[in-house]
Design an enzyme around this catalytic site. Sequence first.
Site, short mmCIF file in Angstrom:
data_model
loop_
_atom_site.label_atom_id
_atom_site.label_comp_id
_atom_site.label_asym_id
_atom_site.label_seq_id
_atom_site.Cartn_x
_atom_site.Cartn_y
_atom_site.Cartn_z
N LYS A 217 -6.25 -19.28 69.59
CA LYS A 217 -7.03 -18.50 70.57
C LYS A 217 -6.78 -16.99 70.47
CE LYS A 217 -7.50 -22.11 74.14
NZ LYS A 217 -6.62 -23.21 73.78
N SER B 263 -4.74 -20.95 78.87
CA SER B 263 -5.13 -21.57 77.60
C SER B 263 -6.27 -22.56 77.77
CB SER B 263 -3.93 -22.26 76.95
OG SER B 263 -4.17 -22.52 75.59
N SER C 191 -3.15 -23.97 70.02
CA SER C 191 -3.85 -22.96 70.82
C SER C 191 -3.49 -21.52 70.47
CB SER C 191 -3.60 -23.19 72.31
OG SER C 191 -4.39 -24.24 72.78
N LYS D 84 0.67 -15.80 73.33
CA LYS D 84 -0.05 -17.08 73.38
C LYS D 84 0.81 -18.23 72.88
CE LYS D 84 -3.53 -19.39 74.51
NZ LYS D 84 -2.50 -20.39 74.87
#
Length: 383
Positions: A68, A125, A65, A230
């Site tokens: 992202k 997320s 993730s 993140k």
Amino acid sequence: MKKIISSLLILIMCFSFPLSVFAEDNTNDTEKLDFVEAKSVVLMCMDTGEVLYADNEYEHLSPASVTKIMTILLVLEALDSKKINLTDKVSASSEAISMGGSQIWLELGETMTVEELLKAVVVASANDACTALGEYVGGSSTGFVNMMNEKAKELGCENTNFENCNGLDDTVTNHYSCAYDLALITREVMKHSDIEKYTSIWLDSLRDGKTELNNTNKMVNTYNGITGLKTGTTSNAGFCISATARRDNMNLCAVVLGSETSDKRFDTAAKLLDWGFSNYELAKPEFDEKQITPVKVLMGDIKTVTPQISEVSSITVKKGDKEFSYNYNIHKKIEAPISKGDSLGHIDIVGEQGLITSVEVVSPVDISRVSLKSIFFKILKNI
């Protein structure tokens, strides 16, 4: 007539000697840090773009993730350009609601604002929210992934290829990045200061409090100076994070890929950031304009050009190393054509422990190349 022939011979000789431009190689020679528990890491100063520490930084790995961050960047750029607005309503598609993993459980046709979806992506997320945003900005998932890859190339990410916007890697075949590229993307994201409004959230909610958002980045609640950004976790990728922090007006980014546990991911990121803040600081270079001498232009419509220092507001130096010297390596001559921004040399900034960085000096203007024919007729006209 002898005068004309001599002039033409000189011009022909000028065409016969092309110029070469040489660049310094500035590599990071730091010894391996024993606290690093990950397949690949990078510690970058986001103020200058300098890599302070790296280990296996170019290996192609699944970013999970952390993917992202590119989605977030493209959404921020779309907001800046007014292509979209935070208050725009986005309707959830069948593709968006089919996403697994972390999600906010969007229902088909359910609408949320861009801001609500962005918050769900940054804080929780959410893969469904991420897909909905990608479709809204790019027109379709495929269109948005194309945008992601185009942006990666623009940023100089040479070891990155995206197949989706959220980082789910159970069905992809060629979705990868590397720690260095992810640091480049992170740096670009954090240039948008508004993002910290979302990355600093620990707990929040959507749907009038019915859906709770809990930040997947546990460093938000534990690390002094944390600003983002993140996390990512899959069985293929292991535990990953791109963590950003600010202390004493210096901004660092630690990218950690492929840790064996969540704790090792956060611990490695925290120790990398601590190491960076303990060993480095920002300094402002002071250049001597008199040393930046004009460059002779061969076969150009302008005879000389005075180089301009490429924009540099600060440099990263080891703490205590505030005595530096400057080596001005300016070209004596260069051959046209020259484009605005082309290198005309560089200035090496040297500290007590060697080369700190090299700063390019560039042409402030475009310079066209003149032809032998045009010069010939000009000489005839003058005579």
